[in-house]
Design an enzyme around this catalytic site. Structure first.
Site, PDB file in Angstrom:
ATOM      1  N   CYS A  40       0.840  -1.199   0.000  1.00  0.00           N
ATOM      2  CA  CYS A  40       0.000   0.000   0.000  1.00  0.00           C
ATOM      3  C   CYS A  40       0.876   1.251   0.000  1.00  0.00           C
ATOM      4  CB  CYS A  40      -0.894  -0.026   1.240  1.00  0.00           C
ATOM      5  SG  CYS A  40      -1.957   1.421   1.426  1.00  0.00           S
ATOM      6  N   SER A  42       0.557   3.762   1.746  1.00  0.00           N
ATOM      7  CA  SER A  42       0.759   4.286   3.102  1.00  0.00           C
ATOM      8  C   SER A  42       2.106   3.845   3.682  1.00  0.00           C
ATOM      9  CB  SER A  42      -0.373   3.839   4.026  1.00  0.00           C
ATOM     10  OG  SER A  42      -1.594   4.432   3.633  1.00  0.00           O
ATOM     11  N   HIS A  45       4.459   6.286   2.448  1.00  0.00           N
ATOM     12  CA  HIS A  45       4.347   7.485   3.287  1.00  0.00           C
ATOM     13  C   HIS A  45       5.131   7.298   4.580  1.00  0.00           C
ATOM     14  CE1 HIS A  45       1.512   9.883   1.004  1.00  0.00           C
ATOM     15  NE2 HIS A  45       0.667   8.872   0.900  1.00  0.00           N
ATOM     16  N   HIS A  64       0.731  -3.263   6.626  1.00  0.00           N
ATOM     17  CA  HIS A  64      -0.486  -3.154   7.432  1.00  0.00           C
ATOM     18  C   HIS A  64      -1.680  -3.795   6.725  1.00  0.00           C
ATOM     19  CE1 HIS A  64      -0.553   0.232   4.655  1.00  0.00           C
ATOM     20  NE2 HIS A  64      -1.868   0.246   4.792  1.00  0.00           N
ATOM     21  N   CYS A 170      -6.988  -2.867   3.985  1.00  0.00           N
ATOM     22  CA  CYS A 170      -6.839  -1.418   3.809  1.00  0.00           C
ATOM     23  C   CYS A 170      -7.464  -0.983   2.485  1.00  0.00           C
ATOM     24  CB  CYS A 170      -5.368  -1.008   3.884  1.00  0.00           C
ATOM     25  SG  CYS A 170      -5.089   0.766   3.614  1.00  0.00           S
TER      26      CYS A 170
END
Length: 373
Positions: A40, A42, A45, A64, A170
């Site tokens: 992902c 994220s 990030h 995650h 997610c």
């Protein structure tokens, strides 16, 4: 026990494949053998420091969006047993705080600890050379094994491939919920989805399943056109300017009911063009993540008031993971929700950097890491 994992030691540095010492699960936790983990944005990030976090004081294991098997159950665990298949919910749901009790489990108070790297009790279960190592969002699925809070996993049926079920931890759930729960897409509506990655693919499908008439997908990567149309988009364009003109034509000037921002990195300058896409009373849904340092937004405030337009945040698509993950898997089993078609490529743990290079280059809708045990 020992486990191999992709560890981040410093913001901006590459993931490092390390051997990690893992403690057994404590009260309210389970030991999960992760089988698959979605790559992902994220986690990118996280790597860049956009989300804050414990670095450089505490290294952290990424991942995650995971799915795996329970191999050990800690004291006090009530609803999971050894052998259960589970999907990680990157946002935990304790079931007891104000937000869980009022039906907003995506806002569970345990989320305050997500980026600290600790477990829910504030301690660590992972170490390298005697030094604590955290786990992203209590999950850390860029690892073969993990001790995870019961609040962070959802039991699923055994017949669902874990390499596909992981997407519901997610991306797909976030996108689907952004369309269905936040934008409240419905029959006959016009929905614009900006960004056709893992989250955007879920938003397109959410709008399709909800009965939207026009679903306009916007992505700068022309190669994603075929996939977007496969997921249910009725139109595909490569710029917001093209989308604005197209939506005006499709709706005879009324404009879209909602515009859902699913881009890789959200920027303040994107809000004004998104507001121009939606009708009076329409909604702009901010699903994508912006760096925490991004605090400047461009928009004509008078238009928001006079045309009663709405700017809405959407965390995890306002989903209730314990209800919505099984629901989405039923849609997958029935052929309504596409998961196989979302996975563009699979990678080994030591190929994590290649997976993110492919994502950033626009080659992937969603890459999935497959673990070896």
């Amino acid at each position: 026990m020992k486990t191999k994992a992709a560890v981040l030691f410093e913001f901006g540095k590459p993931w490092s494949i390390e051997e990690v010492e893992l403690d057994p699960p404590k009260a309210g936790e389970v030991l999960v053998a992760w089988e698959a983990s979605g790559l992902c944005h994220s986690d990118e990030h996280l790597r860049l420091g956009d989300l804050g976090g414990p670095l450089p004081e505490v290294a952290i294991i990424g991942g995650h969006e995971g799915a795996g098997r329970v191999v050990e159950v800690g004291p006090g665990v009530q609803n999971l047993r050894e052998g259960d298949h589970v999907v990680a919910s990157f946002l935990p749901a304790c079931g007891r705080c104000h937000f869980c009790a009022t039906g907003q489990s995506n806002l569970c108070d345990l989320g305050a600890l997500l980026m600290t790297g600790t477990q829910t009790d504030g301690t660590f279960r992972r170490r390298i050379n005697g030094k604590n190592v955290g786990a992203m969002c209590f999950v850390g699925s860029f690892s073969q094994y993990g001790a995870v809070p019961e609040a962070s996993v959802v039991k699923i049926d055994d017949d669902i491939p874990l390499s596909r079920a992981c997407l519901l931890g997610c991306g797909i759930t976030t996108g689907w919920g952004s369309a269905v729960n936040t934008a409240k897409a419905g029959p006959g509506q016009t929905v614009v989805v900006l960004g056709c990655g893992g989250i955007g693919s879920g938003a397109i499908q959410g709008a399709r399943i909800a009965g939207a008439e026009h679903i306009v997908a916007v992505d700068i990567v022309e190669a994603k056109r075929e996939k977007a149309l496969q997921y249910g988009a009725t139109h595909f364009v490569t710029s917001i300017e093209e989308a604005t003109a197209l939506v005006a034509d499709l709706t005879r000037g009324v404009m879209a009911d909602s515009a859902i921002l699913c881009v890789g990195v959200l920027q303040g300058a994107m809000i004004e063009p998104a507001l121009n896409l939606v009708r009076k009373g329409g909604a702009v849904v901010m699903t994508a993540i912006a760096p925490l340092t991004e605090n400047q937004v461009t928009m004509t405030m008078g238009v928001v008031t006079l045309f009663q337009k709405r700017v809405l945040g959407s965390l995890y698509g306002e989903a209730n993971p314990r209800a919505d993950i099984p629901r989405l898997l039923r849609l997958y089993r029935d052929g309504q929700l596409m998961l196989d078609e979302v996975v563009t490529a699979e990678y080994r743990l030591d190929e994590v950097t290649k997976g993110y290079d492919d994502m950033l280059a626009g080659r992937n809708i969603r890459g999935v890491m497959i673990h070896e045990h």
